[in-house]
Design a protein around this motif. Structure first.
Motif, mmCIF file in Angstrom:
data_model
loop_
_atom_site.group_PDB
_atom_site.id
_atom_site.type_symbol
_atom_site.label_atom_id
_atom_site.label_comp_id
_atom_site.label_asym_id
_atom_site.label_seq_id
_atom_site.Cartn_x
_atom_site.Cartn_y
_atom_site.Cartn_z
ATOM 1 N N GLN A 143 -14.698 -29.278 -19.675
ATOM 2 C CA GLN A 143 -15.031 -30.338 -18.732
ATOM 3 C C GLN A 143 -13.776 -31.098 -18.280
ATOM 4 O OE1 GLN A 143 -17.890 -30.059 -17.557
ATOM 5 N NE2 GLN A 143 -18.744 -28.748 -19.138
ATOM 6 N N GLY A 144 -12.916 -31.443 -19.227
ATOM 7 C CA GLY A 144 -11.651 -32.055 -18.845
ATOM 8 C C GLY A 144 -10.762 -31.095 -18.089
ATOM 9 N N GLY A 145 -10.824 -29.807 -18.475
ATOM 10 C CA GLY A 145 -10.011 -28.798 -17.808
ATOM 11 C C GLY A 145 -10.351 -28.643 -16.338
ATOM 12 N N LYS A 146 -11.625 -28.795 -15.992
ATOM 13 C CA LYS A 146 -12.014 -28.714 -14.582
ATOM 14 C C LYS A 146 -11.287 -29.767 -13.751
ATOM 15 C CE LYS A 146 -16.733 -27.114 -15.550
ATOM 16 N NZ LYS A 146 -18.164 -27.504 -15.545
ATOM 17 N N VAL A 147 -11.187 -30.975 -14.300
ATOM 18 C CA VAL A 147 -10.529 -32.054 -13.576
ATOM 19 C C VAL A 147 -9.029 -31.795 -13.468
ATOM 20 C CG1 VAL A 147 -10.092 -34.534 -13.500
ATOM 21 C CG2 VAL A 147 -12.299 -33.675 -14.331
ATOM 22 N N LEU A 148 -8.413 -31.392 -14.577
ATOM 23 C CA LEU A 148 -6.979 -31.124 -14.554
ATOM 24 C C LEU A 148 -6.638 -30.054 -13.525
ATOM 25 C CD1 LEU A 148 -6.039 -31.186 -18.351
ATOM 26 C CD2 LEU A 148 -5.862 -33.034 -16.670
ATOM 27 N N ASP A 149 -7.529 -29.069 -13.363
ATOM 28 C CA ASP A 149 -7.281 -27.995 -12.409
ATOM 29 C C ASP A 149 -7.310 -28.500 -10.970
ATOM 30 O OD1 ASP A 149 -6.883 -25.137 -11.907
ATOM 31 O OD2 ASP A 149 -8.877 -25.194 -11.009
ATOM 32 N N LYS B 64 11.522 -14.012 -29.589
ATOM 33 C CA LYS B 64 11.196 -13.399 -28.309
ATOM 34 C C LYS B 64 9.701 -13.558 -28.012
ATOM 35 C CE LYS B 64 14.816 -9.886 -28.159
ATOM 36 N NZ LYS B 64 15.083 -8.416 -28.048
ATOM 37 N N PHE B 65 9.399 -13.862 -26.753
ATOM 38 C CA PHE B 65 8.008 -14.008 -26.315
ATOM 39 C C PHE B 65 7.985 -13.528 -24.866
ATOM 40 C CE2 PHE B 65 4.261 -17.278 -26.028
ATOM 41 C CZ PHE B 65 3.395 -16.230 -25.783
ATOM 42 N N SER B 66 7.753 -12.234 -24.708
ATOM 43 C CA SER B 66 7.947 -11.612 -23.400
ATOM 44 C C SER B 66 6.985 -12.138 -22.343
ATOM 45 C CB SER B 66 7.808 -10.090 -23.529
ATOM 46 O OG SER B 66 6.534 -9.736 -24.026
ATOM 47 N N THR B 67 5.799 -12.557 -22.747
ATOM 48 C CA THR B 67 4.820 -13.039 -21.758
ATOM 49 C C THR B 67 4.806 -14.562 -21.650
ATOM 50 O OG1 THR B 67 3.073 -12.910 -23.456
ATOM 51 C CG2 THR B 67 3.325 -11.014 -21.986
ATOM 52 N N PHE B 68 5.814 -15.228 -22.161
ATOM 53 C CA PHE B 68 5.886 -16.687 -22.080
ATOM 54 C C PHE B 68 5.695 -17.214 -20.653
ATOM 55 C CE2 PHE B 68 8.652 -20.481 -21.472
ATOM 56 C CZ PHE B 68 7.908 -21.392 -22.198
ATOM 57 N N PRO B 69 6.353 -16.619 -19.637
ATOM 58 C CA PRO B 69 6.139 -17.157 -18.284
ATOM 59 C C PRO B 69 4.681 -17.131 -17.836
ATOM 60 C CG PRO B 69 8.083 -15.757 -18.323
ATOM 61 C CD PRO B 69 7.393 -15.568 -19.641
ATOM 62 N N ASP B 70 3.918 -16.151 -18.296
ATOM 63 C CA ASP B 70 2.518 -16.055 -17.874
ATOM 64 C C ASP B 70 1.646 -17.142 -18.484
ATOM 65 O OD1 ASP B 70 3.081 -13.865 -16.329
ATOM 66 O OD2 ASP B 70 2.372 -12.389 -17.774
ATOM 67 N N THR B 71 2.122 -17.805 -19.522
ATOM 68 C CA THR B 71 1.340 -18.888 -20.130
ATOM 69 C C THR B 71 1.506 -20.214 -19.375
ATOM 70 O OG1 THR B 71 3.057 -19.729 -21.658
ATOM 71 C CG2 THR B 71 1.776 -17.809 -22.377
ATOM 72 N N LEU B 72 2.456 -20.280 -18.466
ATOM 73 C CA LEU B 72 2.861 -21.568 -17.896
ATOM 74 C C LEU B 72 1.938 -22.073 -16.794
ATOM 75 C CD1 LEU B 72 6.743 -21.090 -17.907
ATOM 76 C CD2 LEU B 72 5.292 -22.239 -19.588
ATOM 77 N N GLY B 73 0.833 -21.378 -16.556
ATOM 78 C CA GLY B 73 -0.190 -21.907 -15.670
ATOM 79 C C GLY B 73 -1.211 -22.736 -16.407
ATOM 80 N N TYR B 74 -1.135 -22.742 -17.739
ATOM 81 C CA TYR B 74 -2.066 -23.527 -18.542
ATOM 82 C C TYR B 74 -1.776 -25.013 -18.355
ATOM 83 C CZ TYR B 74 -4.692 -25.144 -22.627
ATOM 84 O OH TYR B 74 -5.582 -25.796 -23.455
ATOM 85 N N ALA B 75 -2.841 -25.816 -18.345
ATOM 86 C CA ALA B 75 -2.711 -27.239 -18.008
ATOM 87 C C ALA B 75 -1.779 -27.999 -18.929
ATOM 88 C CB ALA B 75 -4.093 -27.891 -18.007
ATOM 89 N N ALA B 76 -1.645 -27.581 -20.185
ATOM 90 C CA ALA B 76 -0.772 -28.294 -21.116
ATOM 91 C C ALA B 76 0.672 -28.336 -20.631
ATOM 92 C CB ALA B 76 -0.822 -27.641 -22.502
ATOM 93 N N PRO C 172 -11.895 -16.421 -12.542
ATOM 94 C CA PRO C 172 -12.115 -15.628 -13.759
ATOM 95 C C PRO C 172 -12.340 -16.463 -15.020
ATOM 96 C CG PRO C 172 -10.299 -14.704 -12.491
ATOM 97 C CD PRO C 172 -10.630 -16.034 -11.879
ATOM 98 N N PHE C 173 -12.168 -17.777 -14.913
ATOM 99 C CA PHE C 173 -12.428 -18.680 -16.027
ATOM 100 C C PHE C 173 -13.839 -19.276 -15.933
ATOM 101 C CE2 PHE C 173 -7.982 -18.565 -14.894
ATOM 102 C CZ PHE C 173 -7.327 -18.406 -16.096
ATOM 103 N N SER C 174 -14.592 -18.852 -14.914
ATOM 104 C CA SER C 174 -15.959 -19.300 -14.612
ATOM 105 C C SER C 174 -16.018 -20.722 -14.077
ATOM 106 C CB SER C 174 -16.905 -19.157 -15.820
ATOM 107 O OG SER C 174 -16.894 -20.269 -16.663
ATOM 108 N N VAL C 175 -14.910 -21.236 -13.585
ATOM 109 C CA VAL C 175 -14.836 -22.579 -13.020
ATOM 110 C C VAL C 175 -14.901 -22.472 -11.496
ATOM 111 C CG1 VAL C 175 -13.371 -24.618 -12.735
ATOM 112 C CG2 VAL C 175 -13.535 -23.494 -14.964
ATOM 113 N N PRO C 176 -15.689 -23.309 -10.840
ATOM 114 C CA PRO C 176 -15.723 -23.272 -9.375
ATOM 115 C C PRO C 176 -14.338 -23.487 -8.777
ATOM 116 C CG PRO C 176 -17.539 -24.607 -10.212
ATOM 117 C CD PRO C 176 -16.645 -24.309 -11.389
ATOM 118 N N VAL C 177 -14.038 -22.745 -7.728
ATOM 119 C CA VAL C 177 -12.782 -22.939 -7.004
ATOM 120 C C VAL C 177 -13.035 -24.077 -6.015
ATOM 121 C CG1 VAL C 177 -10.936 -21.812 -5.711
ATOM 122 C CG2 VAL C 177 -12.369 -20.463 -7.253
#
Length: 540
Positions: free
Chosen positions: A56-62, A174-186, A528-533
């Protein structure tokens, strides 16, 4: 992210500070011109990006924030948003360049320091942020957020602004997919006002996304309005969104049919058999990165004693997933056969059937394993769930009926409803669960790592049951350090095998996103997160 689902949110004076005067207007037919109304639930905490780990909070942050990356609302792919470039030669040292021309809605420029300061705040132990763990791979995290003892540093040594628009990140492995995590609201940026006048910011958060928060009255509504000065390519196609709080999804659905609400993003299970006829094409049923599980309180000695892995496996085999998903959910759920989601695809780590016999209905074997494991702890399992959203009462009762039938004991399992999602999450966060509890997970980003590490790694941010296994942790560390994606996926799947062998949590089903909307809306879709666009929805 915890689901109301991902997921993934006791509210005291701090949360009360977020309240503001109620906005005039209501749902469909009562909102301001060009404004849509949508069902919602109060978030657990004030809307600090690094302290919001539920849906619920994530919807607002998005709607209010944009980060370095954004996940494509169609494919889920991580695409640059504020990131102009993210460069590395070794998957450990990264140089990030922020795009020019971005500002917060108060006019303050978004700079490299906006990210560095926000991440340092989120990581700091003294700030007690629920998403602090997401900064754990940055060097110096052990000093700003030690497992034991006092904090010995205020900032992450691996994080440094090198220019107005550039900063460097050094990871501790090493964390090869680190850049892909950077869309997360945190990982969102924060303006200086967040730090200079934190109390005022919490009352009315300021972000850099396509919407601004206009007002919020807890238990009633949050009103967001289009920010005309938003510089991004994904501008709002409506004038705003009124998020109306409901404690019963059936009531929200009734309001939709009555013209008092424009959008519901969780069609209640009892209405699924009618929804297509009711809405005449205005119903969405789309795959989403969501899995429903039963988690266990390993901090309770009853569930940590030797033999309980057999009990948990027996309980899993006592659940008739096929029957429950067919009769209650009408094709909007699929029986789970692993701990991730089909949305990832085979290349992304989904492995159908990985759970094997442990997730296959077998009453005879279920009874045998429960007996061999020493019987049900306390003589009965009580499945805890929040009763306000998500049709959880229906499926929890069905799961208990299945377990009772399989074990030949009509009191072996009972439902344990908790009134609201916020209260439910507070009990979980306070480690007050005494038996299995609902643990829906909505992915934060589309990586197999996100379905495993935050939930099951020792002391991870959403490891609410406090499960711990050294073999699992070691495999996850190896997978994260692997530069070859295929090899990394195989290591993560080996870690899943550890989950299976211990039945750390019982996978129930994969969940589709479902939504229904009013005739006055168009261009409605779920990501894909089931949140309305929300920004793409048109009104009128």
């Amino acid at each position: 992210m915890r689901g109301a689902r991902h997921a993934r949110w006791a509210v005291g004076a701090a949360a009360a500070a977020l309240l503001a005067a109620a906005c005039a207007g209501g749902g469909g037919g009562g909102s301001s011109p060009g404004v849509l109304s949508s069902s919602w639930g109060d978030p657990q905490n004030p809307l600090e990006p690094s302290n919001t780990n539920e849906v619920q909070g994530g919807k607002v942050l998005d709607m209010v924030f944009r980060g370095l990356k954004r996940y494509n609302p169609r494919t889920g792919a991580a695409e640059n948003m504020l990131a102009d470039r993210i460069e590395t030669s070794d998957a450990r040292h990264f140089t990030i360049t922020v795009k020019d021309g971005w500002t917060f809605s108060n006019g303050e420029p978004v700079t490299a320091r906006s990210f560095v300061d926000a991440w340092n705040y989120g990581a700091s132990l003294r700030n007690n942020q629920k998403n602090a763990y997401f900064f754990g791979y940055i060097e110096g995290y052990d000093k700003v957020h030690p497992d034991t003892g006092a904090q010995s540093a205020d900032t992450l040594s691996g994080l440094r602004a090198t220019g107005t628009r550039t900063f460097t990140v050094t990871l501790n492995q090493k964390f090869s997919t680190f850049p892909d995590t950077l869309g997360y609201a945190a990982f969102s940026p924060l303006p200086r006002t967040f730090f200079d006048n934190h109390a005022a910011w919490v009352k009315k958060p300021v972000g850099n996304g396509p919407y601004r928060i206009n007002s919020y009255t807890r238990g009633f509504m949050m009103s967001l309005r289009k920010w005309d000065g938003y510089p991004g390519p994904d501008k709002a196609q409506n004038n705003g969104v009124d998020l109306k709080v409901y404690t019963d999804t059936n009531t929200a659905y009734t309001d939709l049919l009555a013209g008092n609400l424009d959008l519901v993003d969780d069609v209640p299970a009892p209405q699924l058999k009618y929804v297509k006829a009711d809405l005449d094409g205005r119903y969405i049923n789309a795959p989403a990165g969501i899995i429903q599980t039963l988690a266990f309180p390993y901090y309770d000695p009853k569930w940590a004693r030797p033999g309980t892995a057999k009990v948990r496996t027996g309980l899993s085999m006592a659940i008739n997933r096929d029957q429950i998903t067919r009769t209650i959910f009408h094709g909007t759920r699929t029986p789970a056969t692993d701990w991730t989601s089909p949305v990832l695809g085979v290349d992304g780590g989904f492995k159908a059937g990985l759970c094997g016999a442990a997730c296959t209905y077998n009453p005879t074997q279920a009874r045998k394993l429960v007996q061999e494991g020493g019987g049900l702890p306390g003589g009965q399992v009580k499945i805890a769930y929040n009763a306000d959203t998500g049709s959880h009462r229906e499926w929890a009762n069905a799961v208990c009926n299945s377990i009772n039938n399989a074990l030949g004991n009509d009191r072996a399992c009972v439902g344990n409803p908790v009134g609201t999602f916020a209260d439910f999450r507070n009990q979980i966060s306070g480690h007050k669960m005494q038996g299995p509890f609902r643990a829906g997970w909505q992915m934060d980003y589309p990586l197999i790592q996100n379905f495993l590490q935050p939930l099951y790694y020792t002391n991870a941010s959403s490891n609410d049951g406090k499960w711990s296994d050294k073999d699992f942790d070691r495999l996850v560390d190896r997978a994260n350090a692997e530069s070859d994606k295929a090899r990394a996926v195989r290591l993560f799947q080996q870690a899943e095998g550890v989950l299976r062998d211990n039945m750390a949590a019982i996978p129930l089903w994969y969940q589709n996103g479902s939504a229904g909307y009013a005739q006055r809306l168009s261009h409605v879709a779920l990501n894909p997160f089931s949140v309305p666009v929300y920004n793409e929805i048109k009104v009128g």
